[in-house]
Design a protein around this motif. Structure first.
Motif, PDB file in Angstrom:
ATOM      1  N   ALA A 260       0.757  -1.038  -0.051  1.00  0.00           N
ATOM      2  CA  ALA A 260      -0.043   0.060   0.103  1.00  0.00           C
ATOM      3  C   ALA A 260       0.715   1.303   0.219  1.00  0.00           C
ATOM      4  CB  ALA A 260      -1.058  -0.052   1.187  1.00  0.00           C
ATOM      5  N   LEU A 261       2.010   1.275   0.768  1.00  0.00           N
ATOM      6  CA  LEU A 261       2.738   2.328   0.887  1.00  0.00           C
ATOM      7  C   LEU A 261       3.402   2.557  -0.662  1.00  0.00           C
ATOM      8  CD1 LEU A 261       4.111   4.655   2.478  1.00  0.00           C
ATOM      9  CD2 LEU A 261       5.793   3.002   3.195  1.00  0.00           C
ATOM     10  N   ALA A 262       3.790   1.452  -1.224  1.00  0.00           N
ATOM     11  CA  ALA A 262       4.497   1.718  -2.546  1.00  0.00           C
ATOM     12  C   ALA A 262       3.524   2.328  -3.294  1.00  0.00           C
ATOM     13  CB  ALA A 262       5.076   0.370  -2.977  1.00  0.00           C
ATOM     14  N   CYS A 263       2.292   1.780  -3.349  1.00  0.00           N
ATOM     15  CA  CYS A 263       1.169   2.577  -4.288  1.00  0.00           C
ATOM     16  C   CYS A 263       0.907   4.145  -3.891  1.00  0.00           C
ATOM     17  CB  CYS A 263      -0.160   1.809  -4.088  1.00  0.00           C
ATOM     18  SG  CYS A 263      -0.284   0.068  -4.500  1.00  0.00           S
ATOM     19  N   VAL A 264       0.972   4.310  -2.578  1.00  0.00           N
ATOM     20  CA  VAL A 264       0.701   5.618  -2.188  1.00  0.00           C
ATOM     21  C   VAL A 264       2.197   6.499  -2.695  1.00  0.00           C
ATOM     22  CG1 VAL A 264       0.764   7.357  -0.383  1.00  0.00           C
ATOM     23  CG2 VAL A 264      -0.583   5.249  -0.314  1.00  0.00           C
ATOM     24  N   GLU A 265       3.139   6.062  -2.662  1.00  0.00           N
ATOM     25  CA  GLU A 265       4.408   6.902  -2.875  1.00  0.00           C
ATOM     26  C   GLU A 265       4.463   6.701  -4.806  1.00  0.00           C
ATOM     27  OE1 GLU A 265       7.571   5.548   0.551  1.00  0.00           O
ATOM     28  OE2 GLU A 265       7.407   4.396  -1.144  1.00  0.00           O
ATOM     29  N   GLY A 266       4.034   5.728  -5.292  1.00  0.00           N
ATOM     30  CA  GLY A 266       3.896   5.824  -6.796  1.00  0.00           C
ATOM     31  C   GLY A 266       3.044   6.613  -7.394  1.00  0.00           C
ATOM     32  N   LEU A 267       1.788   6.603  -6.677  1.00  0.00           N
ATOM     33  CA  LEU A 267       0.645   7.730  -7.113  1.00  0.00           C
ATOM     34  C   LEU A 267       1.139   8.910  -6.969  1.00  0.00           C
ATOM     35  CD1 LEU A 267      -2.333   5.974  -5.968  1.00  0.00           C
ATOM     36  CD2 LEU A 267      -1.698   6.270  -8.281  1.00  0.00           C
ATOM     37  N   GLY A 268       1.761   9.495  -5.945  1.00  0.00           N
ATOM     38  CA  GLY A 268       2.513  10.816  -5.607  1.00  0.00           C
ATOM     39  C   GLY A 268       3.636  10.969  -6.799  1.00  0.00           C
ATOM     40  N   GLU A 269       4.403  10.006  -7.342  1.00  0.00           N
ATOM     41  CA  GLU A 269       5.325  10.203  -8.372  1.00  0.00           C
ATOM     42  C   GLU A 269       4.570  10.320  -9.661  1.00  0.00           C
ATOM     43  OE1 GLU A 269       8.817   7.708  -8.631  1.00  0.00           O
ATOM     44  OE2 GLU A 269       8.827   7.392  -6.635  1.00  0.00           O
ATOM     45  N   LEU A 270       3.590   9.817  -9.977  1.00  0.00           N
ATOM     46  CA  LEU A 270       3.057   9.924 -11.057  1.00  0.00           C
ATOM     47  C   LEU A 270       1.943  11.059 -11.284  1.00  0.00           C
ATOM     48  CD1 LEU A 270       1.665   6.021 -11.449  1.00  0.00           C
ATOM     49  CD2 LEU A 270       3.407   7.106 -12.738  1.00  0.00           C
ATOM     50  N   ALA A 271       1.655  11.564 -10.189  1.00  0.00           N
ATOM     51  CA  ALA A 271       0.952  12.733 -10.062  1.00  0.00           C
ATOM     52  C   ALA A 271      -0.306  12.982 -10.702  1.00  0.00           C
ATOM     53  CB  ALA A 271       1.856  14.062 -10.389  1.00  0.00           C
ATOM     54  N   ASP A 272      -0.967  11.778 -10.744  1.00  0.00           N
ATOM     55  CA  ASP A 272      -2.356  11.737 -11.434  1.00  0.00           C
ATOM     56  C   ASP A 272      -3.526  11.943 -10.622  1.00  0.00           C
ATOM     57  OD1 ASP A 272      -4.815  10.539 -12.775  1.00  0.00           O
ATOM     58  OD2 ASP A 272      -3.250   9.435 -13.989  1.00  0.00           O
ATOM     59  N   ALA A 273      -4.300  13.059 -11.144  1.00  0.00           N
ATOM     60  CA  ALA A 273      -5.435  13.604 -10.394  1.00  0.00           C
ATOM     61  C   ALA A 273      -6.496  12.546 -10.115  1.00  0.00           C
ATOM     62  CB  ALA A 273      -6.010  14.617 -11.240  1.00  0.00           C
ATOM     63  N   ARG A 274      -6.502  11.397 -10.760  1.00  0.00           N
ATOM     64  CA  ARG A 274      -7.502  10.328 -10.416  1.00  0.00           C
ATOM     65  C   ARG A 274      -7.349   9.796  -9.178  1.00  0.00           C
ATOM     66  NH1 ARG A 274      -6.789   6.995 -15.910  1.00  0.00           N
ATOM     67  NH2 ARG A 274      -4.399   7.634 -15.387  1.00  0.00           N
ATOM     68  N   ALA A 275      -6.078   9.876  -8.665  1.00  0.00           N
ATOM     69  CA  ALA A 275      -5.755   9.221  -7.277  1.00  0.00           C
ATOM     70  C   ALA A 275      -6.228   9.970  -6.023  1.00  0.00           C
ATOM     71  CB  ALA A 275      -4.013   9.161  -7.418  1.00  0.00           C
ATOM     72  N   ARG A 276      -6.871  11.317  -6.320  1.00  0.00           N
ATOM     73  CA  ARG A 276      -7.192  12.091  -5.232  1.00  0.00           C
ATOM     74  C   ARG A 276      -7.975  11.274  -4.037  1.00  0.00           C
ATOM     75  NH1 ARG A 276      -5.759  16.916  -4.996  1.00  0.00           N
ATOM     76  NH2 ARG A 276      -6.091  17.308  -7.133  1.00  0.00           N
ATOM     77  N   GLU A 277      -9.039  10.689  -4.481  1.00  0.00           N
ATOM     78  CA  GLU A 277      -9.797  10.135  -3.616  1.00  0.00           C
ATOM     79  C   GLU A 277      -9.294   8.922  -2.543  1.00  0.00           C
ATOM     80  OE1 GLU A 277     -12.561   7.148  -2.048  1.00  0.00           O
ATOM     81  OE2 GLU A 277     -11.494   6.644  -3.984  1.00  0.00           O
ATOM     82  N   VAL A 278      -8.672   8.182  -3.334  1.00  0.00           N
ATOM     83  CA  VAL A 278      -7.996   7.075  -2.792  1.00  0.00           C
ATOM     84  C   VAL A 278      -6.669   7.508  -1.747  1.00  0.00           C
ATOM     85  CG1 VAL A 278      -6.108   6.253  -4.449  1.00  0.00           C
ATOM     86  CG2 VAL A 278      -7.270   4.750  -3.090  1.00  0.00           C
ATOM     87  N   LEU A 279      -6.213   8.525  -2.081  1.00  0.00           N
ATOM     88  CA  LEU A 279      -5.040   9.096  -1.270  1.00  0.00           C
ATOM     89  C   LEU A 279      -5.584   9.747  -0.270  1.00  0.00           C
ATOM     90  CD1 LEU A 279      -2.520  10.402  -4.111  1.00  0.00           C
ATOM     91  CD2 LEU A 279      -2.175   8.538  -2.445  1.00  0.00           C
ATOM     92  N   THR A 280      -6.895  10.349  -0.359  1.00  0.00           N
ATOM     93  CA  THR A 280      -7.596  10.984   0.783  1.00  0.00           C
ATOM     94  C   THR A 280      -7.755   9.941   1.862  1.00  0.00           C
ATOM     95  OG1 THR A 280      -8.197  12.861  -0.600  1.00  0.00           O
ATOM     96  CG2 THR A 280      -9.471  12.595   1.509  1.00  0.00           C
ATOM     97  N   ARG A 281      -8.354   8.797   1.264  1.00  0.00           N
ATOM     98  CA  ARG A 281      -8.658   7.589   2.242  1.00  0.00           C
ATOM     99  C   ARG A 281      -7.451   7.158   2.907  1.00  0.00           C
ATOM    100  NH1 ARG A 281     -11.228   2.971   0.149  1.00  0.00           N
ATOM    101  NH2 ARG A 281     -10.729   3.626  -2.081  1.00  0.00           N
ATOM    102  N   ALA A 282      -6.223   6.858   2.176  1.00  0.00           N
ATOM    103  CA  ALA A 282      -5.117   6.455   2.873  1.00  0.00           C
ATOM    104  C   ALA A 282      -4.594   7.382   3.774  1.00  0.00           C
ATOM    105  CB  ALA A 282      -4.091   6.338   1.496  1.00  0.00           C
TER     106      ALA A 282
END
Length: 186
Positions: free
Chosen positions: A146-168
């Protein structure tokens, strides 16, 4: 990702003095490809052949490297991820996404997640979002994935990740990284 000398040293140690190690370390692409299809070779020999072919950008390494990416041994997965990143095969992102999102193989998803981040392919963010979404249940044992996903989504900076990152952010082990990743979003 794993450095070439580290991988070669690990494989040399696994070879335990076998002359086959030196042969494969110095072999050309055709001999390496033949080793991948030959019978009776130990896993270290197949990994060495696939790894060297991947670093040489030889497409014959793709399938063996994907199998190694899904192996239970973390160093093998890391070496396969490195070689797949160098290989540049267009099928790599799709294969990594399939491995990262496979609920039955979550314990082995760390390297596919990291590879997806490195590839920055169209499949990357959706696969990381999907994987992270299912890992946000309370007491999930795969917090490192999960942490690798969070860090990866931060690197990718894809706005579609906003909801799941907020939950994280609600998860103690993920909160700091999730907040950092949210700040990276457009």
């Amino acid at each position: 990702m794993t450095d070439v000398p580290d991988v070669l040293e690990r494989l040399r140690a696994e070879a335990a003095g076998s002359p086959r190690y030196g042969e494969l370390r110095d072999a050309g692409p055709d001999a390496l490809a033949a080793a991948l299809t030959g019978a009776g070779l130990p896993l270290w020999a197949r990994e060495l052949a696939a790894y060297r072919l991947g670093l040489a950008r030889d497409a014959r390494a793709f399938e063996p490297l994907v199998l190694l990416l899904n192996h239970r041994d973390p160093p093998r997965c890391a070496a396969a991820a490195r070689a797949l990143a160098v290989l540049g095969d267009p099928r790599t992102a799709r294969a990594a996404a399939a491995l990262a999102t496979n609920e039955l193989r979550t314990a082995y998803a760390l390297q596919p997640v990291r590879l997806l981040t490195a590839l920055r392919a169209p499949e990357s963010a959706p696969a990381l979002i999907r994987t992270l979404s299912r890992l946000l249940s309370p007491h999930d044992p795969y917090w490192r994935v999960a942490l690798a996903c969070v860090e990866g989504l931060g690197e990718l900076a894809d706005a579609r990740a906003r909801e799941v990152l907020t939950r994280a952010q609600a998860h103690p082990r993920l909160a700091v990284a999730a907040t950092r990743a949210l700040h990276a979003l457009p």
